[in-house]
Design a protein around this motif. Structure first.
Motif, PDB file in Angstrom:
ATOM      1  N   GLN A   1       0.824  -1.210   0.000  1.00  0.00           N
ATOM      2  CA  GLN A   1       0.000   0.000   0.000  1.00  0.00           C
ATOM      3  C   GLN A   1       0.857   1.258   0.000  1.00  0.00           C
ATOM      4  O   GLN A   1       0.550   2.231  -0.703  1.00  0.00           O
ATOM      5  N   THR A   2       1.934   1.271   0.785  1.00  0.00           N
ATOM      6  CA  THR A   2       2.794   2.460   0.814  1.00  0.00           C
ATOM      7  C   THR A   2       3.450   2.696  -0.543  1.00  0.00           C
ATOM      8  O   THR A   2       3.560   3.847  -0.997  1.00  0.00           O
TER       9      THR A   2
ATOM     10  N   ALA B   1       0.813  12.479   7.552  1.00  0.00           N
ATOM     11  CA  ALA B   1       0.210  12.141   8.843  1.00  0.00           C
ATOM     12  C   ALA B   1      -0.412  10.752   8.817  1.00  0.00           C
ATOM     13  O   ALA B   1      -0.254   9.963   9.762  1.00  0.00           O
ATOM     14  N   VAL B   2      -1.114  10.434   7.727  1.00  0.00           N
ATOM     15  CA  VAL B   2      -1.732   9.105   7.606  1.00  0.00           C
ATOM     16  C   VAL B   2      -0.659   8.027   7.533  1.00  0.00           C
ATOM     17  O   VAL B   2      -0.753   6.982   8.205  1.00  0.00           O
ATOM     18  N   LEU B   3       0.383   8.257   6.724  1.00  0.00           N
ATOM     19  CA  LEU B   3       1.467   7.281   6.600  1.00  0.00           C
ATOM     20  C   LEU B   3       2.163   7.083   7.939  1.00  0.00           C
ATOM     21  O   LEU B   3       2.487   5.946   8.324  1.00  0.00           O
TER      22      LEU B   3
ATOM     23  N   LEU C   1      -1.451  15.934   5.182  1.00  0.00           N
ATOM     24  CA  LEU C   1      -2.398  14.873   5.522  1.00  0.00           C
ATOM     25  C   LEU C   1      -1.850  13.501   5.115  1.00  0.00           C
ATOM     26  O   LEU C   1      -1.993  12.520   5.855  1.00  0.00           O
ATOM     27  N   MET C   2      -1.232  13.423   3.946  1.00  0.00           N
ATOM     28  CA  MET C   2      -0.675  12.146   3.482  1.00  0.00           C
ATOM     29  C   MET C   2       0.426  11.657   4.418  1.00  0.00           C
ATOM     30  O   MET C   2       0.482  10.470   4.776  1.00  0.00           O
TER      31      MET C   2
ATOM     32  N   GLU D   1       1.244   2.141  13.798  1.00  0.00           N
ATOM     33  CA  GLU D   1       0.338   1.014  14.055  1.00  0.00           C
ATOM     34  C   GLU D   1       0.988  -0.308  13.688  1.00  0.00           C
ATOM     35  O   GLU D   1       0.905  -1.293  14.446  1.00  0.00           O
TER      36      GLU D   1
ATOM     37  N   GLY E   1       0.868   7.532  10.935  1.00  0.00           N
ATOM     38  CA  GLY E   1      -0.026   6.790  11.822  1.00  0.00           C
ATOM     39  C   GLY E   1      -0.057   5.305  11.499  1.00  0.00           C
ATOM     40  O   GLY E   1      -0.015   4.465  12.406  1.00  0.00           O
ATOM     41  N   LYS E   2      -0.126   4.971  10.202  1.00  0.00           N
ATOM     42  CA  LYS E   2      -0.147   3.561   9.793  1.00  0.00           C
ATOM     43  C   LYS E   2       1.176   2.872  10.119  1.00  0.00           C
ATOM     44  O   LYS E   2       1.206   1.693  10.482  1.00  0.00           O
TER      45      LYS E   2
ATOM     46  N   TRP F   1       0.744   4.117  -3.009  1.00  0.00           N
ATOM     47  CA  TRP F   1       0.510   5.537  -2.767  1.00  0.00           C
ATOM     48  C   TRP F   1       1.691   6.374  -3.263  1.00  0.00           C
ATOM     49  O   TRP F   1       1.511   7.436  -3.869  1.00  0.00           O
TER      50      TRP F   1
END
Length: 290
Positions: free
Chosen positions: A46-47, A101-103, A98-99, A109, A105-106, A50
């Motif tokens: 997924q990374t 920040a999402v990356l 935003l991109m 996780e 966070g993932k 993107w």
């Protein structure tokens, strides 16, 4: 004969394409053999997807600007000067933030999943890194195994001389990682994760191996002249075979807990010594054996 050759070539081509397709689906990672491998491979793919999407967009816009606003023969002087565009500037500032920040966070996780040691392990193994080999303490069983530096000759049979770590299949194993001298890194590529071994510090992670087989492990941190020869093997076996290996270590008298203190003394016959100048090896050996 021609038909046979054509059929064989077609079969070989299909086999190659199938293997290549499987490799692409894994994002060119090794085939994972633990319970978290599928989740990690999905995150990895997924990374990259993107990143590829962002790259294609940037390349397309760059190419469009080069073609659309290229200098023509009739152009003289500077091109028309444009004022700023607030909506566009907000867009290309907010979207990347935003991109990221999402990356982030993932990634956190996924990292928490890989380093989670809250569950009770079925097997605990203290892995000790040393220049340039490995010691394994099987904590619950009260036995140990110790390796010496490998000598890569390029001939067959060298792998049989490597330190070998046994793990029971489908059982949760916790690795307790320590180092006796410098920084090392415990890495089994098909586990799809690794962790550094720091002198004076204890690091831990857990895996549940899901496939029986023999896998190659290595040190992933440059640790000196013979770093490339700091190899070991991992044998994931059924529980009965694992118990048999533990029993064989007991029969050889390899019971107790092998020292992982911060020194370079020899712990088993044949292991090389690398001591600082002026240090008395006999006292350190006795302390290490304790």
């Amino acid at each position: 004969m021609r038909r046979l050759a054509a059929a064989g070539l077609a079969g070989l081509l299909m086999t190659s394409l199938t293997g290549c397709s499987d490799l692409v689906e894994r994002g060119f990672l090794p085939k994972g053999v633990t319970s978290t491998s599928e989740e990690f491979t999905s995150f990895w793919n997924q990374t990259w997807l993107w990143a590829l999407g962002v790259g294609v967009l940037v390349w397309a816009l760059t190419f469009w600007c080069v073609v659309r606003y290229r200098r023509r023969k009739t152009d003289t002087g500077l091109p028309p000067q444009m004022q700023y565009n607030v909506p566009i500037e907000i867009l290309y500032t907010v979207v990347p933030v935003l991109m990221v920040a999402v990356l982030f966070g993932k990634t956190v996780e996924m990292d928490n999943t890989l380093t989670d040691t809250s569950k009770k392990p079925d097997v605990t193994i203290n892995v000790v890194g040393k220049q340039w080999s490995w010691d394994f303490n099987y904590v619950e069983a009260g036995v140990y195994d110790s390796g010496v530096q490998a000598h890569l000759t390029g001939k067959k049979g060298v792998e049989e001389t490597l330190p070998t770590l046994y793990l029971p299949v489908n059982k949760r194993t916790e690795f307790v990682l320590t180092a006796r001298d410098v920084i090392h890194s415990f890495w089994v590529p098909q586990f799809l994760q690794k962790l550094d071994m720091m002198p004076g510090r204890v690091n831990k992670f857990q895996v549940v191996p899901t496939e029986v087989g023999t896998f190659t492990g290595k040190c992933a941190e440059l640790c000196g002249a013979y770093h490339s020869e700091m190899l070991f093997q991992v044998k994931v076996v059924p529980q009965a075979e694992y118990d048999k290996h533990v029993a064989s270590l007991k029969q050889r008298g390899q019971t107790g807990f092998l020292s992982n203190s911060l020194n370079r003394s020899e712990l088993v016959p044949g292991e090389q010594q690398f001591l600082p100048p002026g240090v008395d090896s006999s006292s350190i050996v006795e302390e290490g054996k304790k």
